[in-house]
Enzyme design. Structure first.
Site, PDB file in Angstrom:
ATOM      1  N   LYS A  24       0.838  -1.214   0.000  1.00  0.00           N
ATOM      2  CA  LYS A  24       0.000   0.000   0.000  1.00  0.00           C
ATOM      3  C   LYS A  24       0.864   1.252   0.000  1.00  0.00           C
ATOM      4  O   LYS A  24       1.805   1.355   0.773  1.00  0.00           O
ATOM      5  CB  LYS A  24      -0.913   0.004   1.225  1.00  0.00           C
ATOM      6  N   GLN A  25       0.528   2.143  -0.902  1.00  0.00           N
ATOM      7  CA  GLN A  25       1.199   3.439  -0.938  1.00  0.00           C
ATOM      8  C   GLN A  25       0.193   4.458  -0.390  1.00  0.00           C
ATOM      9  O   GLN A  25      -0.789   4.770  -1.050  1.00  0.00           O
ATOM     10  CB  GLN A  25       1.594   3.774  -2.390  1.00  0.00           C
ATOM     11  N   ALA A  27      -0.662   8.285   1.836  1.00  0.00           N
ATOM     12  CA  ALA A  27      -0.204   9.670   1.776  1.00  0.00           C
ATOM     13  C   ALA A  27       0.930   9.924   2.767  1.00  0.00           C
ATOM     14  O   ALA A  27       1.749  10.817   2.561  1.00  0.00           O
ATOM     15  CB  ALA A  27      -1.375  10.598   2.080  1.00  0.00           C
ATOM     16  N   GLU A  28       0.972   9.137   3.840  1.00  0.00           N
ATOM     17  CA  GLU A  28       1.964   9.358   4.893  1.00  0.00           C
ATOM     18  C   GLU A  28       2.949   8.202   5.013  1.00  0.00           C
ATOM     19  O   GLU A  28       4.033   8.383   5.558  1.00  0.00           O
ATOM     20  CB  GLU A  28       1.254   9.480   6.256  1.00  0.00           C
ATOM     21  N   ARG A  30       4.256   4.026   3.533  1.00  0.00           N
ATOM     22  CA  ARG A  30       4.176   2.903   2.602  1.00  0.00           C
ATOM     23  C   ARG A  30       4.139   1.634   3.442  1.00  0.00           C
ATOM     24  O   ARG A  30       4.818   1.563   4.475  1.00  0.00           O
ATOM     25  CB  ARG A  30       5.398   2.872   1.678  1.00  0.00           C
ATOM     26  N   VAL A  31       3.346   0.663   3.002  1.00  0.00           N
ATOM     27  CA  VAL A  31       3.248  -0.595   3.736  1.00  0.00           C
ATOM     28  C   VAL A  31       3.796  -1.707   2.841  1.00  0.00           C
ATOM     29  O   VAL A  31       3.435  -1.795   1.664  1.00  0.00           O
ATOM     30  CB  VAL A  31       1.781  -0.886   4.161  1.00  0.00           C
ATOM     31  N   LYS A  44       6.024  -0.919   7.979  1.00  0.00           N
ATOM     32  CA  LYS A  44       5.367   0.356   7.700  1.00  0.00           C
ATOM     33  C   LYS A  44       6.419   1.445   7.735  1.00  0.00           C
ATOM     34  O   LYS A  44       7.076   1.654   8.754  1.00  0.00           O
ATOM     35  CB  LYS A  44       4.308   0.605   8.764  1.00  0.00           C
ATOM     36  N   ASP A 146      -9.018   6.514  13.141  1.00  0.00           N
ATOM     37  CA  ASP A 146      -9.272   6.256  11.718  1.00  0.00           C
ATOM     38  C   ASP A 146     -10.014   4.927  11.565  1.00  0.00           C
ATOM     39  O   ASP A 146      -9.557   4.028  10.856  1.00  0.00           O
ATOM     40  CB  ASP A 146      -7.935   6.238  10.962  1.00  0.00           C
TER      41      ASP A 146
HETATM   42  P1  AMP Z   1      -2.545   0.100   6.828  1.00  0.00           P
HETATM   43  O1  AMP Z   1      -2.016   1.278   6.104  1.00  0.00           O
HETATM   44  O2  AMP Z   1      -1.857  -0.153   8.144  1.00  0.00           O
HETATM   45  O3  AMP Z   1      -4.059   0.146   6.956  1.00  0.00           O
HETATM   46  O4  AMP Z   1      -2.241  -1.200   5.908  1.00  0.00           O
HETATM   47  C1  AMP Z   1      -2.637  -1.306   4.557  1.00  0.00           C
HETATM   48  C2  AMP Z   1      -3.077  -2.719   4.228  1.00  0.00           C
HETATM   49  O5  AMP Z   1      -2.012  -3.625   4.521  1.00  0.00           O
HETATM   50  C3  AMP Z   1      -4.254  -3.211   5.061  1.00  0.00           C
HETATM   51  O6  AMP Z   1      -5.487  -2.868   4.501  1.00  0.00           O
HETATM   52  C4  AMP Z   1      -4.043  -4.704   5.109  1.00  0.00           C
HETATM   53  O7  AMP Z   1      -4.567  -5.301   3.954  1.00  0.00           O
HETATM   54  C5  AMP Z   1      -2.513  -4.826   5.083  1.00  0.00           C
HETATM   55  N1  AMP Z   1      -1.983  -4.962   6.446  1.00  0.00           N
HETATM   56  C6  AMP Z   1      -1.578  -3.954   7.270  1.00  0.00           C
HETATM   57  N2  AMP Z   1      -1.116  -4.441   8.435  1.00  0.00           N
HETATM   58  C7  AMP Z   1      -1.199  -5.773   8.345  1.00  0.00           C
HETATM   59  C8  AMP Z   1      -0.844  -6.861   9.204  1.00  0.00           C
HETATM   60  N3  AMP Z   1      -0.305  -6.643  10.405  1.00  0.00           N
HETATM   61  N4  AMP Z   1      -1.039  -8.113   8.757  1.00  0.00           N
HETATM   62  C9  AMP Z   1      -1.584  -8.336   7.532  1.00  0.00           C
HETATM   63  N5  AMP Z   1      -1.926  -7.377   6.677  1.00  0.00           N
HETATM   64  C10 AMP Z   1      -1.744  -6.111   7.058  1.00  0.00           C
END
Ligand code: AMP
Length: 239
Positions: A24-25, A27-28, A30-31, A44, A146
């Site tokens: 996930k990219q 605004a603040e 990247r995951v 993160k 959020d």
């Molecule tokens: P976030 O920005 O923390 O909401 O993460 C973005 C996306 O990454 C989420 O919608 C999940 O699909 C996935 N994700 C985030 N944290 C986890 C985690 N601890 N384990 C599995 N998937 C995660």
């Protein structure tokens, strides 16, 4: 941060993320899906914003990172499901979290249930679960900041076991005992829930009922929620 430190920190981030998959990219932040000591993990990375004052930017990033960790730890201590924090690197602002495997977001779960024509009643146990978890979270004075159905993961049921609900993305969270803050938290969820999932008013009502019966402090929160709704309505009438 001095230029030399910044270069070192960029190099360290690139090392961490070698082979990691961007999921996930934002605004603040990247995951990424990566690994930590041989275990699958979620990384993160909060990145700098060029348009912000660098000192302020660094402060904000550090604060968000600290808030995220503090709330996760507080939830876990209270027995609520949130990912284990493996490691935090304050120079690169990277957090390494347990990967919740075999899970889907509640958003995906509800959307696919609706797409396959399942009745609202079939989602009542999920609404009960969400309400219960949020009631407990608020009783610990954790305000998520959020709440959306994308920030809740549902672990797929295993034989005879009910799938657990895991809260994620505590980057905007904070600690507060004020019913107003908790009421706004529930209002944000209500708005997100009803706009993401059409015709789910009764489902959300069920969630609120479960919240009320699981949280000792709920009457004051629900009162504030009503007030915030009214304010919202007045604002939209005025335009
Ligand atoms: P976030 O920005 O923390 O909401 O993460 C973005 C996306 O990454 C989420 O919608 C999940 O699909 C996935 N994700 C985030 N944290 C986890 C985690 N601890 N384990 C599995 N998937 C995660």
């Amino acid at each position: 941060m001095a230029e030399e430190d910044s270069v070192k920190s960029t190099a360290a981030v690139s090392r961490y993320l070698l082979g990691a998959e961007l999921i996930k990219q934002g605004a603040e932040a990247r995951v990424y899906r990566g690994s930590f000591l041989g275990k699958g993990c979620i990384i993160k990375e909060r990145f700098r914003k060029r348009y912000r004052n660098p000192v302020l930017d660094e402060k904000l990033i550090r604060r968000r990172t600290a808030q995220e960790i503090r709330s996760i730890l507080r939830c876990r201590k209270a027995g609520l499901n949130a990912p284990v924090v493996y490691f935090v690197d304050q120079t690169t602002n990277c957090i390494f979290l347990e990967e919740i495997s075999n899970s889907v977001t509640v958003r995906e779960y509800i959307s696919s249930a609706q797409a396959s024509g399942q009745s609202a009643e079939s989602l009542y146990s999920l609404a009960d679960k969400i309400g219960k978890v949020l009631g407990k979270m608020h009783d610990e004075d954790v305000v998520h900041g959020d709440l959306t159905t994308s920030n809740m993961l549902l672990v797929k049921e295993q034989e005879g076991k009910d799938g657990k609900l895991v809260l994620i993305d505590f980057g905007l969270s904070y600690i507060s005992a004020l019913p107003e803050d908790k009421g706004v938290d529930m209002y944000v969820l209500e708005k997100a829930f009803l706009s993401t999932h059409p015709n789910t008013e009764t489902l959300f009502l069920r969630l609120l009922q479960s919240y009320s019966s699981s949280s000792k402090k709920s009457p004051a929160v629900i009162k504030k929620l009503d007030e915030v709704r009214l304010r919202g309505r007045k604002r939209s009438m005025v335009g």
